[in-house]
Design a protein around this motif. Structure first.
Motif, mmCIF file in Angstrom:
data_model
loop_
_atom_site.group_PDB
_atom_site.id
_atom_site.type_symbol
_atom_site.label_atom_id
_atom_site.label_comp_id
_atom_site.label_asym_id
_atom_site.label_seq_id
_atom_site.Cartn_x
_atom_site.Cartn_y
_atom_site.Cartn_z
ATOM 1 N N LEU A 109 0.823 -1.203 0.000
ATOM 2 C CA LEU A 109 0.000 0.000 0.000
ATOM 3 C C LEU A 109 0.859 1.256 0.000
ATOM 4 C CD1 LEU A 109 -2.790 -1.017 2.540
ATOM 5 C CD2 LEU A 109 -2.990 -0.842 0.060
ATOM 6 N N LEU A 110 1.971 1.213 0.709
ATOM 7 C CA LEU A 110 2.876 2.356 0.734
ATOM 8 C C LEU A 110 3.478 2.596 -0.648
ATOM 9 C CD1 LEU A 110 4.368 4.543 2.325
ATOM 10 C CD2 LEU A 110 6.117 2.837 2.892
ATOM 11 N N THR A 111 3.904 1.521 -1.309
ATOM 12 C CA THR A 111 4.460 1.648 -2.663
ATOM 13 C C THR A 111 3.414 2.164 -3.640
ATOM 14 O OG1 THR A 111 5.982 -0.186 -2.217
ATOM 15 C CG2 THR A 111 5.611 0.403 -4.522
ATOM 16 N N LEU A 112 2.191 1.648 -3.519
ATOM 17 C CA LEU A 112 1.109 2.087 -4.400
ATOM 18 C C LEU A 112 0.814 3.572 -4.208
ATOM 19 C CD1 LEU A 112 -1.154 1.409 -6.407
ATOM 20 C CD2 LEU A 112 -2.570 0.752 -4.472
ATOM 21 N N GLU A 113 0.841 4.037 -2.979
ATOM 22 C CA GLU A 113 0.580 5.443 -2.703
ATOM 23 C C GLU A 113 1.672 6.324 -3.288
ATOM 24 O OE1 GLU A 113 -0.524 8.332 1.100
ATOM 25 O OE2 GLU A 113 0.106 6.254 1.402
ATOM 26 N N GLU A 114 2.925 5.874 -3.197
ATOM 27 C CA GLU A 114 4.031 6.658 -3.742
ATOM 28 C C GLU A 114 3.953 6.765 -5.257
ATOM 29 O OE1 GLU A 114 7.469 4.696 -2.277
ATOM 30 O OE2 GLU A 114 7.411 5.672 -0.300
ATOM 31 N N GLN A 115 3.354 5.773 -5.923
ATOM 32 C CA GLN A 115 3.202 5.800 -7.374
ATOM 33 C C GLN A 115 1.967 6.585 -7.814
ATOM 34 O OE1 GLN A 115 3.186 1.707 -8.618
ATOM 35 N NE2 GLN A 115 5.369 1.420 -8.240
ATOM 36 N N GLY A 116 1.237 7.170 -6.872
ATOM 37 C CA GLY A 116 0.067 7.953 -7.216
ATOM 38 C C GLY A 116 -1.222 7.169 -7.203
ATOM 39 N N GLY A 117 -1.182 5.936 -6.729
ATOM 40 C CA GLY A 117 -2.383 5.115 -6.709
ATOM 41 C C GLY A 117 -3.452 5.627 -5.775
ATOM 42 N N ASP A 118 -3.046 6.450 -4.794
ATOM 43 C CA ASP A 118 -4.045 6.976 -3.867
ATOM 44 C C ASP A 118 -5.033 7.908 -4.568
ATOM 45 O OD1 ASP A 118 -1.830 8.675 -4.274
ATOM 46 O OD2 ASP A 118 -2.387 9.888 -2.549
ATOM 47 N N LYS A 119 -4.641 8.460 -5.713
ATOM 48 C CA LYS A 119 -5.545 9.337 -6.460
ATOM 49 C C LYS A 119 -6.642 8.528 -7.165
ATOM 50 C CE LYS A 119 -2.513 13.213 -7.024
ATOM 51 N NZ LYS A 119 -2.219 13.314 -5.664
ATOM 52 N N PHE A 120 -6.394 7.250 -7.410
ATOM 53 C CA PHE A 120 -7.369 6.405 -8.098
ATOM 54 C C PHE A 120 -8.494 5.966 -7.159
ATOM 55 C CE2 PHE A 120 -8.470 1.955 -9.499
ATOM 56 C CZ PHE A 120 -9.270 2.334 -10.565
ATOM 57 N N PHE A 121 -8.186 5.889 -5.850
ATOM 58 C CA PHE A 121 -9.162 5.399 -4.885
ATOM 59 C C PHE A 121 -9.830 6.570 -4.165
ATOM 60 C CE2 PHE A 121 -6.070 1.953 -5.270
ATOM 61 C CZ PHE A 121 -6.917 0.911 -5.594
ATOM 62 N N GLY A 122 -11.147 6.557 -4.142
ATOM 63 C CA GLY A 122 -11.875 7.598 -3.452
ATOM 64 C C GLY A 122 -13.228 7.846 -4.078
ATOM 65 N N GLU A 123 -13.837 8.918 -3.666
ATOM 66 C CA GLU A 123 -15.149 9.316 -4.164
ATOM 67 C C GLU A 123 -15.095 10.762 -4.629
ATOM 68 O OE1 GLU A 123 -18.578 6.806 -1.967
ATOM 69 O OE2 GLU A 123 -17.658 8.365 -0.739
ATOM 70 N N PRO A 124 -15.972 11.155 -5.561
ATOM 71 C CA PRO A 124 -17.028 10.349 -6.186
ATOM 72 C C PRO A 124 -16.478 9.342 -7.189
ATOM 73 C CG PRO A 124 -16.974 12.545 -7.133
ATOM 74 C CD PRO A 124 -16.011 12.567 -5.990
ATOM 75 N N MET A 125 -17.009 8.132 -7.114
ATOM 76 C CA MET A 125 -16.601 7.068 -8.022
ATOM 77 C C MET A 125 -17.275 7.248 -9.380
ATOM 78 S SD MET A 125 -16.927 2.952 -7.418
ATOM 79 C CE MET A 125 -18.644 2.859 -7.905
ATOM 80 N N LEU A 126 -16.598 6.774 -10.407
ATOM 81 C CA LEU A 126 -17.128 6.905 -11.757
ATOM 82 C C LEU A 126 -18.462 6.182 -11.892
ATOM 83 C CD1 LEU A 126 -16.739 7.667 -14.797
ATOM 84 C CD2 LEU A 126 -15.676 5.423 -15.061
ATOM 85 N N ASN A 127 -19.414 6.865 -12.467
ATOM 86 C CA ASN A 127 -20.694 6.269 -12.832
ATOM 87 C C ASN A 127 -20.593 5.811 -14.286
ATOM 88 O OD1 ASN A 127 -23.322 5.537 -13.346
ATOM 89 N ND2 ASN A 127 -24.222 7.521 -12.848
#
Length: 525
Positions: free
Chosen positions: A187-205
């Motif tokens: 999870l730390l590696t994923l966050e450093e690669q910018g993956g934290d921007k992919f997870f969250g809301e509002p989610m794509l409809n």
């Protein structure tokens, strides 16, 4: 029924894609620089003009030119003349630009819960045991009503499960500390690669991907993937999640005159590379069944061998650009591609694949009865839109002028696992402090009680008192009497010697007794 969509032309025939059979999926392959991007652009234009929305990933960054009109050039006019096309006209199409990082388009997001442990486990590159622990984390979160929306929710949940692993072992199974650590590092590696921007809301409809403009043309959704491509696992996971969303949420519609959406997966080898068996099975299931939901899936890759046989057999529409046989693997790929194409007596496919020029391809589409047509060697028609990317100001105009502008730009952070676990931890701290205080008070009371007991066992020290008159008289009388209790020096020496002799005799007797009990061993004392 919609009119056939002309894609390529040969000396003997026109190669047209039937809209009603576009959802039978397809494959576009060829070496770098042979014209795959132009083919993708032309097919996208034809679908959009027929009122079919399209989703595609722009790995190179030049497909955004679909939003601007093309222009005449010497090279273009020469190609039009060679193909006998006289009705070419420039055109631009309605775009919706997306970007996982929110820089070149509307933010594209998914929640952690919606992605699920299978796709997330692959994204984190977990082994089978670690994936099992991750599934337990999701299960515990569901059972406790804790929403996993973004990465901080998942990190908090993983930490909580790790700290309370013993409490969950009986009900959920063993939760190893090593697996918890591996997930946290991932999870730390994923966050450093910018993956934290992919997870969250509002989610794509997903309904926002299937829109038409005011002219009845399908809106073209383009995912900016030039930066995302640097994180290939995140790129493949994001697109596979979109496919899974379409598959799970769209209703069955059967055969239609044209599909509801056509999905292009560029650099498809990233989807299948090092994918576990469970994931490959899911991909095959989605590709096989999503056709009945009105969605067509087209894979774009350099080599046909990049696609597993179970998936390749589902792809009815094929455009094969040139392959170069410089290595044994390349030769195998050429032979495999030639053998899988429907044969035409007029075309030697194995030889033709290595002779094709830029923009030239071997093309086979399904006919009105769903049968593959004999392969034709022809040239792909030039696109009506711009060949090349939009300028920054043009891109910004496309973003602000899209139908979904303002819906995804602002991040929504509602109460979820992170907030609830934080509150729970804050509530537990005062209770823990009170417990510690009670424990400390009990220890003090116990210590005091021990002191009291000790005082009861130890006699009080004797406090000397002032001599009274009687005591003084007794002492004087005792001093006057001849003392029989006082020992002379000789008597004291004799008693000391007797005690020493007695002690030595006692030790000898004890050694003798223990020696006989322990088998006569020596050196014990």
């Amino acid at each position: 029924m919609a009119d056939p969509m002309l894609i390529a032309r040969s000396a003997d025939a026109d190669c047209a894609l039937l809209p009603a059979l576009t959802n039978r999926h397809g494959l576009i392959t060829g070496a770098t620089g042979t014209g795959k991007t132009i083919t993708l652009q032309v097919i996208t234009e034809r679908l959009a003009a027929a009122g079919v929305p399209v989703f595609l990933a722009d790995v190179k960054g030049d497909l955004s030119g679909l939003g601007a009109s093309g222009s005449h050039s010497e090279k273009l006019d020469k190609r039009l003349s060679a193909l006998g096309i006289t009705d070419w006209a420039p055109a631009q199409f309605s775009l919706q630009l997306w970007d996982v990082f929110g820089e070149q388009g509307h933010p594209l997001r998914a929640t952690v819960s919606d992605l699920g442990p299978l796709l997330l486990g692959r994204l984190l590159n977990l082994n089978e045991t670690q994936e099992g622990v991750l599934q337990l984390v999701f299960k515990i979160a569901d059972d406790n009503g804790l929403l996993l929306l973004d990465l901080k929710d998942l990190r908090a949940m993983v930490q909580y499960v790790g700290e309370h692993a013993r409490d969950y072992t009986t009900e959920y199974g063993n939760i190893s500390t090593a697996s918890i650590g591996a997930i946290q590092r991932g999870l730390l590696t994923l966050e450093e690669q910018g993956g934290d921007k992919f997870f969250g809301e509002p989610m794509l409809n997903i309904a926002d991907l299937m829109q038409t403009d005011d002219q009845g043309r399908g809106v073209i959704n383009i995912l900016a993937a030039d930066k995302l491509f640097n994180s290939p696992r995140l790129y493949a996971t994001a697109l596979l999640w979109l496919l899974a969303e379409l598959f799970e949420n769209l209703p069955e519609v059967g055969d239609r005159d044209k599909p509801k959406l056509v999905f292009f997966f560029d650099e498809a080898h990233l989807l299948f590379k090092e994918a576990p068996a469970a994931l490959l099975e899911k991909i095959e299931q989605v590709v096989r069944l999503i056709r009945s939901k009105g969605v067509g899936v087209y894979f774009v890759s350099q080599n046909p061998l990049d696609i597993p046989d179970s998936v390749l057999g589902q792809l009815g529409n094929r455009v094969q650009h040139a392959l170069r046989a410089f290595t044994p693997r390349d030769q195998k790929a050429v032979k495999a591609a030639a053998e899988t194409l429907p044969q035409n007596p007029k075309v030697n496919t194995e030889t033709a694949i290595m002779e094709l020029g830029v923009g030239e391809a071997l093309v086979t589409f399904l006919d009105e009865k769903g049968r593959p047509t004999p392969v034709e060697r022809g040239f792909v028609l030039p696109p009506s839109s711009r060949i090349g990317p939009l300028q920054p100001n043009e891109r910004q105009q496309a973003i602000t002028g899209s139908l979904v502008y303002g819906q995804y730009e602002k991040v929504l952070d509602r109460e979820s696992a992170f907030e609830r676990l934080k509150q729970r931890r804050n509530d537990e701290e005062p209770a823990s402090q009170n417990s510690n205080n009670k424990s400390s008070s009990g220890s003090v009371r116990q210590a005091n009680k021990g002191d009291d007991d000790l005082n009861m066992r130890i006699p009080a020290p004797r406090i000397p008192t002032a001599p009274t008159a009687r005591n003084q008289r007794d002492e004087e009388e005792d001093a006057a009497k001849p003392s029989r209790s006082r020992e002379t020096a000789t008597e004291a020496f004799a008693k000391s010697a007797a005690r020493a002799i007695g002690s030595e005799l006692g030790r000898r007797v004890l050694r003798g007794i223990l020696g006989s009990m322990l088998g006569g061993k020596k050196g014990l004392f």
